[in-house]
Design a protein around this motif. Structure first.
Motif, PDB file in Angstrom:
ATOM      1  N   VAL A  11     -18.602   9.688 -46.328  1.00 47.24           N
ATOM      2  CA  VAL A  11     -18.289   8.356 -45.796  1.00 47.24           C
ATOM      3  C   VAL A  11     -17.224   7.688 -46.660  1.00 47.24           C
ATOM      4  O   VAL A  11     -16.230   7.174 -46.160  1.00 47.24           O
ATOM      5  CB  VAL A  11     -19.551   7.464 -45.733  1.00 47.24           C
ATOM      6  N   MET A  26     -26.651   2.799 -43.431  1.00 48.12           N
ATOM      7  CA  MET A  26     -26.191   3.987 -42.702  1.00 48.12           C
ATOM      8  C   MET A  26     -26.893   5.256 -43.167  1.00 48.12           C
ATOM      9  O   MET A  26     -27.180   6.147 -42.372  1.00 48.12           O
ATOM     10  CB  MET A  26     -24.679   4.159 -42.879  1.00 48.12           C
ATOM     11  N   GLU A 155      -2.896   6.186 -30.876  1.00 47.88           N
ATOM     12  CA  GLU A 155      -4.039   6.584 -30.049  1.00 47.88           C
ATOM     13  C   GLU A 155      -4.947   5.389 -29.821  1.00 47.88           C
ATOM     14  O   GLU A 155      -5.603   4.894 -30.721  1.00 47.88           O
ATOM     15  CB  GLU A 155      -4.808   7.719 -30.728  1.00 47.88           C
ATOM     16  N   ARG A 159     -11.258   4.332 -23.162  1.00 51.70           N
ATOM     17  CA  ARG A 159     -12.500   4.320 -22.395  1.00 51.70           C
ATOM     18  C   ARG A 159     -12.644   3.050 -21.559  1.00 51.70           C
ATOM     19  O   ARG A 159     -12.123   1.999 -21.925  1.00 51.70           O
ATOM     20  CB  ARG A 159     -13.708   4.429 -23.346  1.00 51.70           C
ATOM     21  N   LEU A 160     -13.370   3.154 -20.464  1.00 52.53           N
ATOM     22  CA  LEU A 160     -13.694   1.961 -19.677  1.00 52.53           C
ATOM     23  C   LEU A 160     -14.573   1.055 -20.537  1.00 52.53           C
ATOM     24  O   LEU A 160     -15.317   1.539 -21.387  1.00 52.53           O
ATOM     25  CB  LEU A 160     -14.471   2.350 -18.420  1.00 52.53           C
ATOM     26  N   VAL A 161     -14.492  -0.232 -20.276  1.00 49.01           N
ATOM     27  CA  VAL A 161     -15.247  -1.181 -21.093  1.00 49.01           C
ATOM     28  C   VAL A 161     -16.759  -0.986 -20.928  1.00 49.01           C
ATOM     29  O   VAL A 161     -17.528  -1.078 -21.870  1.00 49.01           O
ATOM     30  CB  VAL A 161     -14.875  -2.625 -20.705  1.00 49.01           C
ATOM     31  N   VAL A 162     -17.163  -0.720 -19.697  1.00 48.75           N
ATOM     32  CA  VAL A 162     -18.584  -0.500 -19.418  1.00 48.75           C
ATOM     33  C   VAL A 162     -18.702   0.727 -18.527  1.00 48.75           C
ATOM     34  O   VAL A 162     -17.956   0.875 -17.569  1.00 48.75           O
ATOM     35  CB  VAL A 162     -19.196  -1.719 -18.683  1.00 48.75           C
ATOM     36  N   SER A 163     -19.593   1.640 -18.871  1.00 50.59           N
ATOM     37  CA  SER A 163     -19.829   2.800 -18.020  1.00 50.59           C
ATOM     38  C   SER A 163     -21.277   3.248 -18.188  1.00 50.59           C
ATOM     39  O   SER A 163     -21.901   2.934 -19.194  1.00 50.59           O
ATOM     40  CB  SER A 163     -18.857   3.928 -18.366  1.00 50.59           C
ATOM     41  N   PRO A 164     -21.821   3.941 -17.163  1.00 47.69           N
ATOM     42  CA  PRO A 164     -23.242   4.313 -17.237  1.00 47.69           C
ATOM     43  C   PRO A 164     -23.493   5.393 -18.277  1.00 47.69           C
ATOM     44  O   PRO A 164     -24.602   5.572 -18.693  1.00 47.69           O
ATOM     45  CB  PRO A 164     -23.577   4.843 -15.845  1.00 47.69           C
TER      46      PRO A 164
ATOM     47  N   ILE B  17     -24.123  -1.519 -12.866  1.00 44.57           N
ATOM     48  CA  ILE B  17     -23.126  -1.330 -13.914  1.00 44.57           C
ATOM     49  C   ILE B  17     -21.747  -1.734 -13.408  1.00 44.57           C
ATOM     50  O   ILE B  17     -20.960  -2.358 -14.099  1.00 44.57           O
ATOM     51  CB  ILE B  17     -23.118   0.161 -14.347  1.00 44.57           C
ATOM     52  N   SER B  32     -16.780  -3.769 -27.087  1.00 43.79           N
ATOM     53  CA  SER B  32     -17.689  -3.205 -26.101  1.00 43.79           C
ATOM     54  C   SER B  32     -18.713  -2.267 -26.730  1.00 43.79           C
ATOM     55  O   SER B  32     -18.362  -1.288 -27.385  1.00 43.79           O
ATOM     56  CB  SER B  32     -16.926  -2.451 -25.020  1.00 43.79           C
ATOM     57  N   GLY B  34     -20.849  -1.284 -24.497  1.00 45.07           N
ATOM     58  CA  GLY B  34     -21.360  -0.978 -23.161  1.00 45.07           C
ATOM     59  C   GLY B  34     -20.908   0.362 -22.628  1.00 45.07           C
ATOM     60  O   GLY B  34     -21.099   0.676 -21.461  1.00 45.07           O
ATOM     61  N   GLU B  37     -20.070   6.681 -23.258  1.00 45.78           N
ATOM     62  CA  GLU B  37     -19.454   7.926 -23.721  1.00 45.78           C
ATOM     63  C   GLU B  37     -19.089   7.824 -25.193  1.00 45.78           C
ATOM     64  O   GLU B  37     -18.993   6.729 -25.750  1.00 45.78           O
ATOM     65  CB  GLU B  37     -18.245   8.305 -22.875  1.00 45.78           C
ATOM     66  N   GLN B 295     -25.509   7.932 -38.648  1.00 42.14           N
ATOM     67  CA  GLN B 295     -25.252   6.834 -39.589  1.00 42.14           C
ATOM     68  C   GLN B 295     -25.059   5.516 -38.845  1.00 42.14           C
ATOM     69  O   GLN B 295     -25.555   4.468 -39.253  1.00 42.14           O
ATOM     70  CB  GLN B 295     -24.010   7.147 -40.425  1.00 42.14           C
ATOM     71  N   ASN B 298     -28.359   4.097 -37.558  1.00 44.88           N
ATOM     72  CA  ASN B 298     -29.103   3.350 -38.571  1.00 44.88           C
ATOM     73  C   ASN B 298     -28.564   1.932 -38.706  1.00 44.88           C
ATOM     74  O   ASN B 298     -29.311   0.966 -38.807  1.00 44.88           O
ATOM     75  CB  ASN B 298     -29.022   4.058 -39.924  1.00 44.88           C
ATOM     76  N   ARG B 361     -28.854  -2.400 -23.223  1.00 42.40           N
ATOM     77  CA  ARG B 361     -28.439  -1.151 -23.854  1.00 42.40           C
ATOM     78  C   ARG B 361     -27.201  -1.391 -24.708  1.00 42.40           C
ATOM     79  O   ARG B 361     -26.191  -1.885 -24.217  1.00 42.40           O
ATOM     80  CB  ARG B 361     -28.120  -0.085 -22.798  1.00 42.40           C
TER      81      ARG B 361
END
Lengths: 164, 395
Positions: A11, A26, A155, A159-164, B17, B32, B34, B37, B295, B298, B361
């Motif tokens: 770390v 952690m 980079e 990612r989408l802000v919210v996804s299942p 969702i 986020s 939310g 992934e 980590q 936690n 969640r």
């Protein structure tokens, strides 16, 4: 070495600014234990220092040049390359020194305020050292990645802000 | 043109969702938690292998079941990791993510009116896929008091003569619950007694933090009644590649293959090439990522408990599922207000089933600094809630 220490080092190697409190959470140990382990490893010179990687080019008032110098040396009886390497290390201009396999012996990285100064350093200080047979100086033109960090990393998080 | 749309689909509610996504995606500078992934990008050696496959011209269809080399590697992997033996060419099918596998598995076994037992809270697609396949979902609530595990007693109460399928998802999305061997054995006994087919979605199998994952198919006698689903999305950070697989006895795979070949033809070859590389050389990266998640887990769980949201300790996946009951708000209001007031996105627990009400969640697939900042904001938000609640109580 204990697993917990290795994980702590992993770390810290990525980011030494994480607080001891966060590190403790952690790694699921107490903050005191973290402090103790860090102290112990500093004393044992396992942790040698904490440096910040700076892109000086972006500050606008730093035109330092960096050069990598291939140095061929004559190893000495009993001490091999160590004495000469340690000597080279003492110069503050020298950023790193590695013993290499292959066509030359020491790879020396030097930073100076101008190309001329670096060239003089090599000619006057480095090449003249006893046991140094030859030097070949390569100037760095642009840094792309250093110590695992890419200089111009665009980079983004795609990612989408919210996804299942 | 809605008159053309069939009743089942018209009446199917759209995902909760989705609604929350629309709300959140219009906002700037939010943190986020939310996201369902990994925050890692697919390891470079996998991406590189995929580019190389394109350079060599691998742009064609594969066999319906998937690349033979990939199925062989999947078979080796399942044997090595979970001690389940599947014949690569008759018992393994490469699909477009586990999502497709869930759909076609249900479609090839359900007769109209057959019941599917779904423990909740759970991933959002089991129920709709069951309905679209003509089945009837029968949900079984799992509770925080039981660490969100499926209790044999609760399962037994939901079984009736129409029960045909049991869907299991451990490690669980959204709770992070896992089930150990002893607990699974009791479920297996009931599955046997009542002749249930078990569809076991084990997509998070590589992300367990307290002992190794136990595959349902590895339990004595269970391979013969289990459709094991897994894939590359979570373990190898390959969500967008859409590559998953089903492993089951040959007659079930054969039936699934029929639907798969007429609707999908085959999973994309580029993703399959990447998956092949992932299985051959990805193990070190998977371990590194799992350690990293542990980590942050936690950090997240500890932080949530400290700000006053009691949180069961998740043992798998990358989600924490804290209770928000002390705030006096329902899940949706909590999430909407937290988003508007503090710019932190978490997902209302009730989108994963009614029994998820009172929970949210929080994904810890975010950087350490983001998690710390989000926790600070959540703390501020909760203090605000308490204050308001106090004022309401006195007036």
């Amino acid at each position: 070495m204990e697993d917990i220490k290795i994980r702590l080092l992993q770390v810290l190697e990525q980011n030494h600014r994480v607080s001891t409190k966060t590190l403790a959470t952690m790694l699921k140990v107490s903050e005191e234990e973290v402090k103790e382990m860090i102290k112990e490893m500093e004393e044992a010179k396992i942790i040698l220092g904490y440096v910040t990687l700076v892109d000086w080019g972006k500050t606008g008032d730093n035109d330092n040049v960096t050069a990598v110098i291939d140095v061929k040396v004559t190893p000495q009886r009993d001490v091999g390359f160590d004495t000469i390497a340690e000597r080279i290390c003492r110069f503050p201009e020298v950023k790193s020194v590695y013993l290499m396999s292959g066509g030359y012996d020491l790879s020396v990285m030097i930073e100076g305020t101008s190309m001329k100064k670096v060239a003089f350093f090599v000619a006057e200080k480095l090449a003249t050292l006893e046991n140094v047979q030859s030097t070949a100086t390569h100037f760095v033109l642009k840094k792309y990645k250093q110590d695992g960090i890419t200089f111009e990393d665009d980079e983004k998080d795609h990612r989408l802000v919210v996804s299942p | 043109m809605s008159r053309f749309i069939k009743k089942t689909v018209r009446e199917l509610p759209s995902s909760g969702i989705r609604k929350f996504f629309d709300l959140a995606s219009g906002m700037k500078d939010i943190i986020s938690l939310g996201v369902g992934e990994s925050d890692f990008v697919t390891p470079w050696h996998i991406r590189e292998a995929c580019v190389y496959s394109l350079e060599r011209g691998y742009t064609n269809y594969t066999s319906n079941g998937g690349l033979p080399e990939l199925r062989q590697e999947i078979s080796n992997y399942l044997d090595r990791k979970y001690e389940v033996g599947y014949e690569p060419f008759s018992e393994i099918l490469v699909t477009v993510g586990v999502s497709e596998a869930i759909d076609i598995a249900l479609r090839c076994v359900l007769e109209p009116g057959d019941e599917v037992i779904i423990p909740e809270p759970s991933f959002v697609s089991y129920k709709p896929c069951t309905i679209m396949a003509g089945g009837i979902p029968r949900t079984v609530p799992t509770l925080e008091a039981n660490n969100f595990k499926l209790l044999p007693h609760d399962l037994k109460n939901s079984i009736n003569p129409r029960s045909k399928v049991l869907i299991m998802c451990y490690p669980n999305n959204p709770t992070g619950a896992i089930m150990n061997k002893e607990e699974l054995l009791e479920i297996a006994r009931l599955a046997e007694e009542h002749d249930l087919l078990v569809i076991s979605d084990e997509i998070y199998s590589e992300l367990t933090y307290n002992g190794e994952h136990v595959s349902f198919a590895s339990l004595p006698g269970m391979k013969e009644r289990t459709v094991l689903l897994n894939g590359f999305s979570k373990a190898f950070a390959m969500t967008g590649w859409r590559i998953g697989y089903a492993a089951a006895p040959a007659d079930v795979i054969d039936a699934m293959l029929k639907i798969h070949q007429y609707t999908i033809m085959c999973a994309p070859i580029t993703g399959q090439m990447a998956a092949l590389e992932a299985l051959k050389k990805g193990e070190t990266e998977v371990k590194k990522m799992a350690e990293n998640f542990d980590q942050r887990r936690n950090l997240m769980v500890n932080g949530l408990n400290q700000v006053g949201l009691t949180c069961f300790e998740p043992e798998g996946a990358f989600y924490a599922f804290p209770s928000i009951k002390t705030t006096g708000l329902d899940s949706l209001t909590f999430c909407e207000n937290l988003l508007k007031e503090e710019g932190v996105a978490v997902v209302p627990g009730n989108v994963f089933g009614d029994c998820g009400e009172g929970y949210v969640r929080c994904s810890y697939a975010a950087s350490v600094s983001q998690i710390s900042e989000a926790l600070d904001r959540i703390e501020r938000f909760i203090k605000g809630c308490r204050k308001k609640k106090g004022i309401c109580a006195t007036t």
